[in-house]
Design a protein around this motif. Structure first.
Motif, PDB file in Angstrom:
ATOM      1  N   ARG A  81     -35.018  48.170 -24.656  1.00  0.00           N
ATOM      2  CA  ARG A  81     -34.667  49.257 -23.883  1.00  0.00           C
ATOM      3  C   ARG A  81     -32.891  48.755 -23.841  1.00  0.00           C
ATOM      4  NH1 ARG A  81     -38.225  47.936 -20.053  1.00  0.00           N
ATOM      5  NH2 ARG A  81     -36.698  47.516 -18.480  1.00  0.00           N
TER       6      ARG A  81
ATOM      7  N   PRO B 120     -29.705  63.153 -14.958  1.00  0.00           N
ATOM      8  CA  PRO B 120     -30.132  61.933 -16.237  1.00  0.00           C
ATOM      9  C   PRO B 120     -29.892  62.563 -17.283  1.00  0.00           C
ATOM     10  CG  PRO B 120     -31.886  62.638 -14.372  1.00  0.00           C
ATOM     11  CD  PRO B 120     -30.920  63.420 -14.122  1.00  0.00           C
TER      12      PRO B 120
ATOM     13  N   GLU C  29     -24.974  54.095 -26.207  1.00  0.00           N
ATOM     14  CA  GLU C  29     -25.296  52.745 -26.447  1.00  0.00           C
ATOM     15  C   GLU C  29     -24.603  52.279 -27.536  1.00  0.00           C
ATOM     16  OE1 GLU C  29     -29.095  49.397 -26.382  1.00  0.00           O
ATOM     17  OE2 GLU C  29     -29.503  51.702 -26.992  1.00  0.00           O
TER      18      GLU C  29
ATOM     19  N   ARG D   3     -27.975  54.043 -12.281  1.00  0.00           N
ATOM     20  CA  ARG D   3     -27.817  52.602 -12.168  1.00  0.00           C
ATOM     21  C   ARG D   3     -26.542  51.917 -11.836  1.00  0.00           C
ATOM     22  NH1 ARG D   3     -32.272  49.465 -13.485  1.00  0.00           N
ATOM     23  NH2 ARG D   3     -30.873  47.784 -13.875  1.00  0.00           N
TER      24      ARG D   3
ATOM     25  N   LEU E 232     -28.353  58.883 -24.459  1.00  0.00           N
ATOM     26  CA  LEU E 232     -28.135  57.554 -24.128  1.00  0.00           C
ATOM     27  C   LEU E 232     -28.108  56.640 -25.223  1.00  0.00           C
ATOM     28  CD1 LEU E 232     -30.610  57.338 -21.171  1.00  0.00           C
ATOM     29  CD2 LEU E 232     -28.421  57.140 -20.990  1.00  0.00           C
TER      30      LEU E 232
ATOM     31  N   THR F 171     -27.178  57.489 -15.643  1.00  0.00           N
ATOM     32  CA  THR F 171     -28.632  56.819 -15.454  1.00  0.00           C
ATOM     33  C   THR F 171     -29.140  56.404 -13.766  1.00  0.00           C
ATOM     34  OG1 THR F 171     -27.786  54.571 -15.526  1.00  0.00           O
ATOM     35  CG2 THR F 171     -28.374  55.479 -17.698  1.00  0.00           C
TER      36      THR F 171
ATOM     37  N   LEU G 153     -21.970  55.052 -16.702  1.00  0.00           N
ATOM     38  CA  LEU G 153     -23.425  54.708 -16.649  1.00  0.00           C
ATOM     39  C   LEU G 153     -24.006  55.160 -15.214  1.00  0.00           C
ATOM     40  CD1 LEU G 153     -23.497  51.369 -18.371  1.00  0.00           C
ATOM     41  CD2 LEU G 153     -24.578  53.375 -19.261  1.00  0.00           C
ATOM     42  N   HIS G 154     -23.248  55.088 -14.158  1.00  0.00           N
ATOM     43  CA  HIS G 154     -24.016  55.470 -12.906  1.00  0.00           C
ATOM     44  C   HIS G 154     -24.380  57.010 -13.020  1.00  0.00           C
ATOM     45  CE1 HIS G 154     -24.115  56.780  -8.767  1.00  0.00           C
ATOM     46  NE2 HIS G 154     -24.864  55.668  -8.577  1.00  0.00           N
TER      47      HIS G 154
ATOM     48  N   ASP H 138     -30.398  47.999 -18.520  1.00  0.00           N
ATOM     49  CA  ASP H 138     -31.510  48.026 -17.761  1.00  0.00           C
ATOM     50  C   ASP H 138     -32.103  46.712 -17.434  1.00  0.00           C
ATOM     51  OD1 ASP H 138     -31.638  51.054 -17.664  1.00  0.00           O
ATOM     52  OD2 ASP H 138     -33.039  51.114 -19.248  1.00  0.00           O
TER      53      ASP H 138
END
Length: 236
Positions: free
Chosen positions: A78, A31, A41, A132, A37, A130, A126-127, A82
Motif C-alpha cells: 500500500r 475520500p 503517489e 490521515r 491516490l 485520505t 494528504l489529510h 499508510d
C-alpha cells in the motif's frame, strides 16, 4: 459534523436565552479514488527525487533512497503514508532481522526522510484526500541501532608520506614478487603525486606517459573523469 444548537447569552430586556445555529467551519474531506491516490503517489515520489536533487545529493544517493523506498513499498503493498509504527516493527523486526546493520540503517533513514518530505510538502493535501495525519512510523522505540555519521579523516603529513614510499621502494629489491609490488608502488605514487583516482590509475598504460610533452611530461588519462578534460601534467 451535523449542525448543533447552542444557548447564547440572555437577550437584554427579555430574559430569554437566544438560540443560534453553529456550523463546523472545517472543510470536509472526501475520500479520493484509487486512481487519484495512485497518481498522487507517483507525483509525490517524483517531487521527492527533485527535492533531494535540489539539495545537492548525488544521483547514486538518490537512486539508493528510491530503491529502499521501492522495496518497502513492495513489501507493504500500500502507499507508504499508510504505514503505522506496528508495520515498521514487523518490517525491521522480522523481514530485515538478519540483514546487515548498514542495510537496516539506510532503509530506515530513507523512510524517515520520505515521511519528512510528505509532512513538509503534502500534509494538508494528504489529510484532505485520505483523512490521515502524516506521522513517521520510525520512532525512538523501533529505530534501528547504530550510526552512519561520517568520521573525520586527517591526512598524513608530508614526512609520513615520504617515509612510506621510501620504505616501500627499498622493499622492491627483496620482495618475493616484483611485478605486482612494483605495480602497486607505481600506482600509489601516481595517486599521491598527481591526484588520480584508483579507477583512472588502473586504466593507464605505458604509452599514456608522454615524456616529450611539456616541462615535466604529460600523463594521458583515458578513463574516468579525467578523460573528459585535458591530459594531466605530471611533476616528477
Amino acid at each position: 459534523m451535523s449542525d448543533r444548537f447552542v444557548v447564547g447569552p440572555k437577550v437584554r430586556g427579555l430574559g430569554l436565552a437566544a438560540l443560534a445555529v453553529v456550523r463546523d467551519m472545517r472543510e470536509h474531506w472526501a475520500p479520493a479514488s484509487a486512481e487519484e491516490l495512485e497518481q498522487f503517489e507517483t507525483d509525490a515520489l517524483s517531487g521527492f527525487v527533485l527535492a533531494r536533487a535540489s539539495a545537492g545529493l548525488a544521483d547514486g544517493t538518490i537512486r539508493g533512497d528510491v530503491g529502499h523506498l521501492d522495496q518497502i513499498r513492495t513489501w507493504f503493498g500500500r502507499p507508504l503514508w499508510d504505514m503505522e509504527p506496528a508495520d515498521a516493527d514487523a518490517y525491521f523486526g522480522k523481514v530485515l532481522r538478519g540483514s546487515p546493520s548498514g542495510t537496516r540503517l539506510a532503509r530506515s533513514q530513507a523512510l524517515s526522510t520520505y515521511f519528512m518530505f510528505l509532512e513538509l510538502r503534502h500534509k494538508v493535501e494528504l489529510h484532505r484526500m485520505t483523512g490521515r495525519v502524516i506521522e513517521c512510523p520510525i520512532d525512538e522505540m523501533n529505530k534501528p541501532r547504530g550510526a552512519k555519521d561520517a568520521q573525520l579523516r586527517i591526512p598524513p603529513s608530508e614526512p609520513e608520506v615520504g617515509a612510506l614510499f621510501t620504505g616501500w621502494g627499498s622493499e622492491l629489491a627483496t620482495c618475493r614478487k616484483f611485478a605486482p609490488t612494483a605495480r602497486n608502488y607505481t600506482a600509489s605514487k601516481l595517486l599521491s603525486r598527481v591526484g588520480l583516482r584508483v579507477s583512472e590509475a588502473c586504466g593507464l598504460d605505458l604509452d599514456d606517459i608522454k615524456w616529450d610533452l611539456g616541462r615535466f611530461g604529460k600523463l594521458h588519462v583515458r578513463h574516468g573523469k579525467g578523460a573528459r578534460a585535458r591530459a594531466n601534467g605530471w611533476s616528477r
